[in-house]
Design a protein around this motif. Structure first.
Motif, PDB file in Angstrom:
ATOM      1  N   PRO A 470       8.807 -36.260 -13.961  1.00  0.00           N
ATOM      2  CA  PRO A 470       8.675 -36.770 -15.647  1.00  0.00           C
ATOM      3  C   PRO A 470       8.526 -35.192 -16.017  1.00  0.00           C
ATOM      4  O   PRO A 470       8.163 -34.072 -16.061  1.00  0.00           O
ATOM      5  CB  PRO A 470       8.079 -37.506 -15.093  1.00  0.00           C
ATOM      6  N   ILE A 471       9.560 -34.912 -17.095  1.00  0.00           N
ATOM      7  CA  ILE A 471       9.644 -33.813 -17.589  1.00  0.00           C
ATOM      8  C   ILE A 471       9.139 -33.959 -19.552  1.00  0.00           C
ATOM      9  O   ILE A 471      10.464 -34.766 -20.471  1.00  0.00           O
ATOM     10  CB  ILE A 471      10.982 -32.848 -17.964  1.00  0.00           C
ATOM     11  N   LYS A 472       8.380 -34.554 -19.896  1.00  0.00           N
ATOM     12  CA  LYS A 472       7.957 -35.234 -20.661  1.00  0.00           C
ATOM     13  C   LYS A 472       7.422 -33.867 -21.796  1.00  0.00           C
ATOM     14  O   LYS A 472       6.918 -34.758 -22.958  1.00  0.00           O
ATOM     15  CB  LYS A 472       7.083 -36.663 -21.013  1.00  0.00           C
ATOM     16  N   GLU A 473       6.008 -33.659 -21.001  1.00  0.00           N
ATOM     17  CA  GLU A 473       5.148 -33.217 -22.566  1.00  0.00           C
ATOM     18  C   GLU A 473       5.861 -31.391 -22.698  1.00  0.00           C
ATOM     19  O   GLU A 473       5.325 -30.833 -21.501  1.00  0.00           O
ATOM     20  CB  GLU A 473       4.057 -33.250 -21.700  1.00  0.00           C
ATOM     21  N   GLY A 474       5.238 -31.498 -23.411  1.00  0.00           N
ATOM     22  CA  GLY A 474       5.509 -29.894 -24.150  1.00  0.00           C
ATOM     23  C   GLY A 474       4.500 -28.930 -23.878  1.00  0.00           C
ATOM     24  O   GLY A 474       3.640 -29.201 -24.321  1.00  0.00           O
ATOM     25  N   PRO A 475       4.484 -27.729 -23.805  1.00  0.00           N
ATOM     26  CA  PRO A 475       6.053 -26.612 -24.191  1.00  0.00           C
ATOM     27  C   PRO A 475       7.012 -27.404 -23.586  1.00  0.00           C
ATOM     28  O   PRO A 475       6.197 -27.528 -22.449  1.00  0.00           O
ATOM     29  CB  PRO A 475       6.233 -25.543 -24.820  1.00  0.00           C
ATOM     30  N   PHE A 476       8.338 -26.724 -23.252  1.00  0.00           N
ATOM     31  CA  PHE A 476       8.818 -27.619 -22.400  1.00  0.00           C
ATOM     32  C   PHE A 476       9.358 -25.692 -21.509  1.00  0.00           C
ATOM     33  O   PHE A 476       9.722 -24.795 -22.660  1.00  0.00           O
ATOM     34  CB  PHE A 476      10.675 -27.976 -22.480  1.00  0.00           C
ATOM     35  N   TYR A 477      10.296 -25.799 -20.696  1.00  0.00           N
ATOM     36  CA  TYR A 477      10.670 -24.184 -20.140  1.00  0.00           C
ATOM     37  C   TYR A 477      12.338 -24.401 -19.253  1.00  0.00           C
ATOM     38  O   TYR A 477      12.106 -25.109 -19.226  1.00  0.00           O
ATOM     39  CB  TYR A 477       9.426 -23.514 -19.469  1.00  0.00           C
ATOM     40  N   ALA A 478      12.646 -23.021 -19.886  1.00  0.00           N
ATOM     41  CA  ALA A 478      14.606 -23.036 -18.810  1.00  0.00           C
ATOM     42  C   ALA A 478      14.044 -21.560 -18.271  1.00  0.00           C
ATOM     43  O   ALA A 478      13.873 -20.391 -18.446  1.00  0.00           O
ATOM     44  CB  ALA A 478      15.121 -23.457 -20.162  1.00  0.00           C
ATOM     45  N   ILE A 479      14.318 -21.404 -17.057  1.00  0.00           N
ATOM     46  CA  ILE A 479      14.193 -20.295 -16.155  1.00  0.00           C
ATOM     47  C   ILE A 479      15.706 -19.930 -15.653  1.00  0.00           C
ATOM     48  O   ILE A 479      16.757 -20.975 -14.965  1.00  0.00           O
ATOM     49  CB  ILE A 479      13.436 -20.625 -15.251  1.00  0.00           C
ATOM     50  N   ASP A 480      15.787 -19.331 -16.028  1.00  0.00           N
ATOM     51  CA  ASP A 480      17.543 -18.683 -15.973  1.00  0.00           C
ATOM     52  C   ASP A 480      17.074 -18.445 -14.230  1.00  0.00           C
ATOM     53  O   ASP A 480      16.767 -17.326 -14.161  1.00  0.00           O
ATOM     54  CB  ASP A 480      18.083 -17.450 -16.496  1.00  0.00           C
ATOM     55  N   ILE A 481      18.373 -18.811 -13.113  1.00  0.00           N
ATOM     56  CA  ILE A 481      17.955 -18.881 -12.017  1.00  0.00           C
ATOM     57  C   ILE A 481      19.706 -19.277 -11.990  1.00  0.00           C
ATOM     58  O   ILE A 481      20.463 -19.170 -10.869  1.00  0.00           O
ATOM     59  CB  ILE A 481      17.845 -19.853 -10.638  1.00  0.00           C
ATOM     60  N   SER A 482      20.593 -18.087 -12.740  1.00  0.00           N
ATOM     61  CA  SER A 482      22.532 -18.103 -12.917  1.00  0.00           C
ATOM     62  C   SER A 482      22.369 -17.253 -12.044  1.00  0.00           C
ATOM     63  O   SER A 482      21.986 -16.165 -11.137  1.00  0.00           O
ATOM     64  CB  SER A 482      23.351 -17.825 -13.754  1.00  0.00           C
ATOM     65  N   VAL A 483      23.432 -17.062 -11.431  1.00  0.00           N
ATOM     66  CA  VAL A 483      24.077 -16.049 -10.490  1.00  0.00           C
ATOM     67  C   VAL A 483      24.063 -14.650 -10.767  1.00  0.00           C
ATOM     68  O   VAL A 483      24.042 -13.686  -9.889  1.00  0.00           O
ATOM     69  CB  VAL A 483      25.912 -15.958  -9.413  1.00  0.00           C
ATOM     70  N   ASP A 484      23.753 -14.373 -11.571  1.00  0.00           N
ATOM     71  CA  ASP A 484      23.683 -12.907 -12.409  1.00  0.00           C
ATOM     72  C   ASP A 484      22.677 -12.808 -12.587  1.00  0.00           C
ATOM     73  O   ASP A 484      22.183 -11.763 -13.926  1.00  0.00           O
ATOM     74  CB  ASP A 484      25.320 -12.878 -13.314  1.00  0.00           C
ATOM     75  N   SER A 485      21.777 -13.785 -12.607  1.00  0.00           N
ATOM     76  CA  SER A 485      20.288 -13.287 -13.421  1.00  0.00           C
ATOM     77  C   SER A 485      19.927 -12.453 -12.424  1.00  0.00           C
ATOM     78  O   SER A 485      19.567 -12.089 -11.956  1.00  0.00           O
ATOM     79  CB  SER A 485      18.613 -14.574 -12.494  1.00  0.00           C
ATOM     80  N   PRO A 486      18.916 -11.324 -13.316  1.00  0.00           N
ATOM     81  CA  PRO A 486      18.637 -10.478 -13.198  1.00  0.00           C
ATOM     82  C   PRO A 486      16.893 -10.539 -12.373  1.00  0.00           C
ATOM     83  O   PRO A 486      16.186  -9.599 -12.153  1.00  0.00           O
ATOM     84  CB  PRO A 486      18.095  -9.401 -14.011  1.00  0.00           C
ATOM     85  N   TYR A 487      15.753 -11.322 -12.976  1.00  0.00           N
ATOM     86  CA  TYR A 487      15.124 -11.467 -12.458  1.00  0.00           C
ATOM     87  C   TYR A 487      14.422 -12.056 -11.198  1.00  0.00           C
ATOM     88  O   TYR A 487      13.935 -11.941 -10.421  1.00  0.00           O
ATOM     89  CB  TYR A 487      14.414 -11.581 -14.108  1.00  0.00           C
ATOM     90  N   VAL A 488      15.720 -13.246 -11.195  1.00  0.00           N
ATOM     91  CA  VAL A 488      15.082 -13.996  -9.567  1.00  0.00           C
ATOM     92  C   VAL A 488      17.055 -13.900  -8.917  1.00  0.00           C
ATOM     93  O   VAL A 488      17.802 -14.995  -9.346  1.00  0.00           O
ATOM     94  CB  VAL A 488      15.590 -15.719 -10.283  1.00  0.00           C
ATOM     95  N   PRO A 489      17.208 -13.033  -8.526  1.00  0.00           N
ATOM     96  CA  PRO A 489      18.458 -12.803  -7.504  1.00  0.00           C
ATOM     97  C   PRO A 489      18.956 -13.453  -6.411  1.00  0.00           C
ATOM     98  O   PRO A 489      18.196 -14.156  -6.179  1.00  0.00           O
ATOM     99  CB  PRO A 489      17.856 -11.269  -7.096  1.00  0.00           C
TER     100      PRO A 489
END
Length: 556
Positions: A470-489
């Motif tokens: 479950p995603i219920k308790e803050g704080p909440f986080y978003a990790i960028d995993i897009s194809v052009d993500s500079p940090y998660v190749p």
């Protein structure tokens, strides 16, 4: 996909030139052999070894150094149907079960009869590798992962543990890692390539590196009878070129700008220090030069959705094999498709959250194999993806990262993603604003996910209940995993290639007829991997298609 361009076209993007007709132009051959194989990677060495075992004299050429993407890889060979290694590990599998699984992945990219043969030949191809001193080991890793921890050499290199796939095929570990004691996951392809190379040399194959094939030679019957090849004219230049190209391959994964510097130095030597020669191939030519992910203009022209990803392979993946085939009217297909390896497990906690697009809409089962997630991301969601986690999953992710279970290539991007590639919000609405997502849609998706968990309902995208948190308790986080993500190749490869006769490996022309004396295999040709990728399938298809070409060209 039809592609009418030819050498000299503004979108050709290749060193490959138009073929020379031997019967019209006078040619003094510099060398002569039965079979010329272009590209000394896994498919190439398999073709060369098989052709030599069939009694042909074989010359194996490579523009750079031998090994190609196979040697640079993690050394995974996808095999099943009841291999001796599976039996050693107590893994139950049959050719029919392997076919039932792969049919879901391969779909209609090859004929059903070809896929069945691939599955039925899998045990024999494994034993062929073992006979030539490739070593495997039966310690099996039973959990879902992108690559197993040290000490495990057989694992689920695909989606076989995902509930949706289990409905059609019994799970079986088919990722056969070449045996090596190491905590790294790249460069282990030598465990497969080196023994095959040694066997080829022992069997009389002549391997000639730093030799770039730039054109074919035909006769009046439009058969392929030789190659145009550039070779270094003095040993000192060849030695420098070898050093630069080796350094480029070794550094690409970790220090890409420096790797590109060495590529440029090698290219300058190629431009100024080589001479053109002609080699006759009495039985024909086999093209096994990889894909085109390292040819930036070609990638942007054909597969722009994947051009922002991290190119996976070696400098030799420049499309030369495909262009050689096209230079004599060879047909191509699927040139617009790539495979984006969006691996998010480990840490498994990432996959226990949800992945959304720029609209805040969830779009996939997060536990699927990374290339499956990457395909959905690039083909249907503009290359965008964000992992949404709450405080508890975030903390669990850090615990997993610090556990020592992750390999460096898994751990380091995960750390960068959490430290530099993430946004934090006290509420989901706050998080959506910081990332630029539709806040109402994000809240709706999280609420639905949580509701299904609390009601023990089937997940909307088929994720197993034990994998949903479950995603219920803050704080909440978003990790960028897009194809052009500079940090998660996000690593990408190309999938398109030459259309071949699936019984023989002959390259087909645009009218669907075989081009006499021209064969192709591996990532240069359409094969098992050309719909979607699973780990080890490229090497397995290279062995399968390489042996097929080597066998049939020897009968010319």
């Amino acid at each position: 996909m039809k592609d009418e361009i030819k050498p000299g076209h503004k979108h050709w993007f290749s060193n490959v030139v138009a073929p020379i007709n031997y019967d019209v132009n006078h040619i003094d051959w510099n060398a002569e052999t039965d079979v010329v194989v272009v590209g000394a990677g896994g498919a190439g060495v398999s073709a060369a070894l098989e052709a030599s075992e069939q009694g042909s004299d074989v010359l194996l050429l490579d523009r750079f150094h031998e090994g190609g993407a196979t040697a640079a890889s993690g050394g995974v060979f996808y095999a099943g149907g009841g291999t001796s290694i599976q039996k050693e590990a107590g893994v139950e599998d049959t050719p029919d079960n392997m076919y039932n699984y792969l049919k879901m992945e391969v779909q209609d990219v090859v004929k059903d009869s070809t896929l069945r043969k691939f599955c039925e030949d899998s045990r024999a191809n494994t034993e062929w590798l073992i006979k030539h001193n490739v070593k495997f080991q039966g310690s099996v890793y039973k959990k879902k992962t992108s690559y197993p921890p040290p000490g495990y050499y057989l694992y689920h290199a695909d989606n076989s543990l995902v509930p949706e796939y289990i409905k059609n095929a019994k799970p079986a570990a088919r990722g056969h890692r070449g045996f090596v004691k190491s905590k790294l996951a790249t460069g282990h392809g030598h465990t497969i390539f080196n023994p095959l190379r040694d066997a080829a040399l022992k069997n009389g194959v002549n391997i000639q590196i730093q030799s770039e094939v730039v054109g074919l030679v035909t006769n009046n019957e439009e058969a392929i009878i030789g190659v145009q090849v550039y070779e270094f004219s003095n040993a000192q230049d060849a030695k420098k070129h070898f050093k630069y190209s080796k350094r480029a391959t070794a550094l690409h994964m970790y220090l890409t700008p420096i790797a590109n510097y060495f590529r440029r130095r090698a290219a300058r030597l190629e431009k100024n220090a080589r001479e053109l020669k002609f080699i006759k191939a009495r039985k024909g030519v086999v093209l096994t030069c990889g894909g085109f992910v390292f040819n930036r203009p070609m990638l942007e022209h054909y597969a722009p959705k994947y051009s922002c990803g991290y190119p996976l392979g070696t400098t030799g993946d420049d499309g030369a094999g495909i262009r050689l085939g096209q230079s004599v009217q060879g047909a191509v297909d699927r040139m617009d498709l790539g495979s984006a390896w969006r691996m998010i497990n480990p840490p498994v906690s990432w996959a226990q959250g949800i992945v959304v697009n720029m609209q805040g809409q969830r779009y996939n089962n997060e536990m699927v194999y990374g290339a499956t997630l990457g395909k959905a991301m690039c083909e249907d969601n503009e290359g965008k993806g964000f992992i949404i986690l709450d405080k508890n999953i975030w903390k669990e992710s850090w615990r997993h990262i610090r556990s020592g279970e992750l390999l460096p290539f898994q751990r380091n991007p995960a750390i960068l993603g959490m430290v530099l590639g993430s946004k934090k919000g006290n509420t989901l609405e706050d998080l959506a604003i910081k990332v630029g997502l539709d806040s109402s849609k994000l809240v709706e998706q999280v609420d639905r996910y949580n509701s299904d968990i609390s009601n023990n309902a089937e997940d909307e995208y088929g994720k197993g209940q034990k994998d949903c948190k479950p995603i219920k308790e803050g704080p909440f986080y978003a990790i960028d995993i897009s194809v052009d993500s500079p940090y998660v190749p996000c690593s990408v490869i190309t999938l398109g290639g030459l259309v071949v006769n699936e019984e023989t490996g002959n390259v087909k022309n645009k009218e669907g007829k075989d081009i006499k004396g021209l064969y192709a295999g591996g990532r240069t040709a359409i094969g098992m991997c050309c719909n979607i990728y699973v780990s080890g399938l490229s090497i397995a298809d290279g062995i399968f298609s390489g042996r097929r070409a080597g066998l049939n060209i020897s009968g010319e």
